[in-house]
Motif scaffolding. Structure first.
Motif, PDB file in Angstrom:
ATOM      1  N   VAL A  12       0.846  -1.198   0.000  1.00 54.76           N
ATOM      2  CA  VAL A  12       0.000   0.000   0.000  1.00 54.76           C
ATOM      3  C   VAL A  12       0.883   1.250   0.000  1.00 54.76           C
ATOM      4  CG1 VAL A  12      -1.646   1.351   1.363  1.00 54.76           C
ATOM      5  CG2 VAL A  12      -2.008  -1.094   1.052  1.00 54.76           C
ATOM      6  N   ASN A  13       1.939   1.244   0.809  1.00 52.72           N
ATOM      7  CA  ASN A  13       2.832   2.404   0.849  1.00 52.72           C
ATOM      8  C   ASN A  13       3.534   2.628  -0.488  1.00 52.72           C
ATOM      9  OD1 ASN A  13       2.165   2.995   3.451  1.00 52.72           O
ATOM     10  ND2 ASN A  13       3.882   1.869   4.345  1.00 52.72           N
ATOM     11  N   ALA A  14       3.885   1.538  -1.167  1.00 61.91           N
ATOM     12  CA  ALA A  14       4.544   1.674  -2.470  1.00 61.91           C
ATOM     13  C   ALA A  14       3.611   2.352  -3.468  1.00 61.91           C
ATOM     14  CB  ALA A  14       4.971   0.296  -2.980  1.00 61.91           C
ATOM     15  N   PHE A  15       2.357   1.926  -3.498  1.00 70.23           N
ATOM     16  CA  PHE A  15       1.394   2.550  -4.417  1.00 70.23           C
ATOM     17  C   PHE A  15       1.096   3.991  -4.008  1.00 70.23           C
ATOM     18  CE2 PHE A  15       0.362  -1.601  -6.232  1.00 70.23           C
ATOM     19  CZ  PHE A  15       0.104  -1.243  -7.539  1.00 70.23           C
TER      20      PHE A  15
ATOM     21  N   GLN B  36      12.026   7.910 -11.785  1.00 70.40           N
ATOM     22  CA  GLN B  36      12.652   7.447 -10.550  1.00 70.40           C
ATOM     23  C   GLN B  36      13.927   6.657 -10.853  1.00 70.40           C
ATOM     24  OE1 GLN B  36      11.010   8.416  -7.641  1.00 70.40           O
ATOM     25  NE2 GLN B  36       9.862   9.476  -9.225  1.00 70.40           N
ATOM     26  N   GLU B  37      14.744   6.500  -9.816  1.00 70.24           N
ATOM     27  CA  GLU B  37      15.925   5.636  -9.921  1.00 70.24           C
ATOM     28  C   GLU B  37      15.480   4.204 -10.234  1.00 70.24           C
ATOM     29  OE1 GLU B  37      19.205   6.316  -9.494  1.00 70.24           O
ATOM     30  OE2 GLU B  37      18.651   8.433  -9.396  1.00 70.24           O
ATOM     31  N   GLU B  43      12.237  -1.879  -6.481  1.00 66.57           N
ATOM     32  CA  GLU B  43      11.671  -2.108  -5.155  1.00 66.57           C
ATOM     33  C   GLU B  43      10.148  -2.147  -5.239  1.00 66.57           C
ATOM     34  OE1 GLU B  43      13.274   0.512  -2.017  1.00 66.57           O
ATOM     35  OE2 GLU B  43      11.334   0.148  -1.069  1.00 66.57           O
ATOM     36  N   PHE B  44       9.588  -1.170  -5.963  1.00 60.02           N
ATOM     37  CA  PHE B  44       8.135  -1.134  -6.157  1.00 60.02           C
ATOM     38  C   PHE B  44       7.655  -2.456  -6.737  1.00 60.02           C
ATOM     39  CE2 PHE B  44       4.592  -0.498  -9.108  1.00 60.02           C
ATOM     40  CZ  PHE B  44       3.656   0.103  -8.305  1.00 60.02           C
ATOM     41  N   SER B  45       8.336  -2.873  -7.788  1.00 60.18           N
ATOM     42  CA  SER B  45       7.937  -4.087  -8.490  1.00 60.18           C
ATOM     43  C   SER B  45       8.048  -5.325  -7.583  1.00 60.18           C
ATOM     44  CB  SER B  45       8.828  -4.197  -9.724  1.00 60.18           C
ATOM     45  OG  SER B  45       9.061  -5.515 -10.068  1.00 60.18           O
ATOM     46  N   ASP B  50       5.984  -9.704  -4.182  1.00 61.88           N
ATOM     47  CA  ASP B  50       6.206 -10.347  -2.891  1.00 61.88           C
ATOM     48  C   ASP B  50       4.910 -10.417  -2.101  1.00 61.88           C
ATOM     49  OD1 ASP B  50       8.145 -11.476  -1.268  1.00 61.88           O
ATOM     50  OD2 ASP B  50       8.177  -9.711   0.032  1.00 61.88           O
ATOM     51  N   MET B  51       4.171  -9.318  -2.107  1.00 57.08           N
ATOM     52  CA  MET B  51       2.900  -9.255  -1.400  1.00 57.08           C
ATOM     53  C   MET B  51       1.966 -10.351  -1.896  1.00 57.08           C
ATOM     54  SD  MET B  51      -0.460  -7.856  -1.934  1.00 57.08           S
ATOM     55  CE  MET B  51      -0.196  -6.998  -3.476  1.00 57.08           C
TER      56      MET B  51
END
Lengths: 205, 205
Positions: A12-15, B36-37, B43-45, B50-51
Motif C-alpha cells: 500500500v505504501n509503495a502505491f 525514478q531511480e 523495489e516497487f515491483s 512479494d505481497m
C-alpha cells in the motif's frame, strides 16, 4: 490506517508514493491485485521493472524508444525535414494520437525557466542545433506551453538558429473547437482575434 | 493513444487494468516511475510481487496475515470471547483504525446474495460455527452492510447458532456524527428514531 500484515502495508505504501494516489486508493489497488492470479501479478510487476530497465531515449530526438533510434525517427514515411519541438514525451503521444503529423520530433526535456533552475543547458537545445546545422531541416514547429517560459524558450532557440535558413512556426492558439467564447480567458480571446484567419482558409480545412 | 515504445505501452496497459485507472492516469504513473531511480522502481515491483506471493489468510479469522495466524488473533491483549463479524478485510482495517475495538474478527468473505450467486457455502460461516462451538465466545458483533443481503446473512448465522449461549449484536446505525438531519435518507432517519437512546447513555460517551 492500521494493517495486520507487513506485506500489505508495504505494498500500500509503495502505491501511495505514486502521484495522485492516496492511501485509500492504494489499498483499493492492492486488494484488487491480491484477488488476481499470482501469475498476473508477477506479469504486472515484471512489466514495470522491465520498462524502467530497458527503456531508453532516442539518441536523435530524445523521444522514448526501445532501441537506439525511436520508431518515428526510423520510419521512412516520416518527413525528416519538418521537426516539431515539444517539451516532453507526453506531447509526442498527444500529437501522434491525432494522426495528423507526419514529420519528426525533438523533445527538449522542459522549457527555460530560471525560477525553477532550468537553463538552456539542461535542455536538449544543443542537440537540436546539431540536427539543424547540416541544412536538411526546412521547418521547426514549436508546440510548447503558451506561457512566458514557453515564449522565452522559442525566442532563445530562434536566436540561436537565425543563421540557418529555417521556417519557424508555432502551433495555432485560439478558441478550442466546440469551446464557448464567453468562457475563454482574455489572453486566448485576444490572441485569437489578432491571429484571425481568412474565411477560405477556414472552409478549406 | 499512440506510443513509440512497446515497453512503455505494455507498462501503461498494465496500470490501466487496475480499477479506476484510465489510460491517461496510467501514463502519468508510468512516466513518474520512469523518472525514478531504477532501484526504486525495482523495489516497487518486488514489493508488489512479494505481497501477492507471500500474503495468506489467517486460518482462524481469515484476515490477511503474514503468518499462519494473524497478529490480531495472536495478540494476548485482544479479547478472544468477543468476535466482530465483517465482510472483508477492508472493514477490519477501518475498525482497527478507530483503535476502539479490542476483540477479534471473523472475515466472512462477503454476504449471502443469491442474485450474485453467493450462498452460505461460499462464505466462512462454517468456520465461524466451529469457533463458537466450544463455548469460549460470549458475543458476536455484526458489522455488515446495512442492506437486505446483510440482514439476511445476520439472520442466517443467528439461526445456525441459536443453540449456543451467545449475545448477538450489530453495530449502531444512525445519523453520522456531524451529519445533518435534513440530508439523511428516510431509512436511516427512521431506524435512528426507533433505536433512540436514553440521554444518560449519550452523555456518558
Amino acid at each position: 490506517m492500521q494493517f495486520s500484515s507487513q506485506l500489505l502495508e508495504s505494498a500500500v505504501n509503495a502505491f501511495a508514493k505514486l502521484p495522485g494516489i492516496g492511501k485509500k486508493t492504494a489499498l483499493r489497488l492492492v486488494l484488487h491485485l491480491l484477488k488476481q492470479e499470482e501469475s498476473q501479478v508477477n506479469e504486472f510487476s515484471e512489466v514495470v521493472a522491465d520498462m524502467r530497465k530497458n527503456i531508453r531515449f532516442c539518441s536523435r530526438c530524445f523521444n522514448i524508444a526501445d532501441t537506439e533510434i525511436c520508431t518515428i525517427c526510423r520510419s521512412p514515411s516520416r518527413k525528416k525535414e519538418m521537426i516539431c519541438v515539444v517539451e516532453t514525451i507526453r506531447e509526442v503521444i498527444a500529437i501522434e494520437s491525432t494522426q495528423q503529423f507526419n514529420g519528426v520530433y525533438h523533445v527538449l526535456g522542459g522549457i527555460i525557466s530560471p525560477l525553477d533552475g532550468i537553463g538552456p543547458d539542461q535542455l536538449t537545445i544543443e542537440a537540436l542545433e546539431n540536427r539543424v546545422k547540416d541544412g536538411s531541416v526546412d521547418e521547426l514547429i514549436f508546440a510548447l506551453s503558451p506561457t512566458i517560459q514557453g515564449d522565452t524558450t522559442i525566442y532563445y532557440i530562434q536566436k540561436k538558429l537565425q543563421q540557418q535558413n529555417l521556417k519557424i512556426t508555432t502551433i495555432a492558439r485560439g478558441i478550442s473547437f466546440g469551446g464557448e467564447l464567453e468562457y475563454a480567458d482574455e489572453m486566448t480571446l485576444a490572441r485569437s482575434l489578432q491571429n484571425r484567419q481568412p474565411l477560405d482558409h477556414y472552409v478549406s480545412r
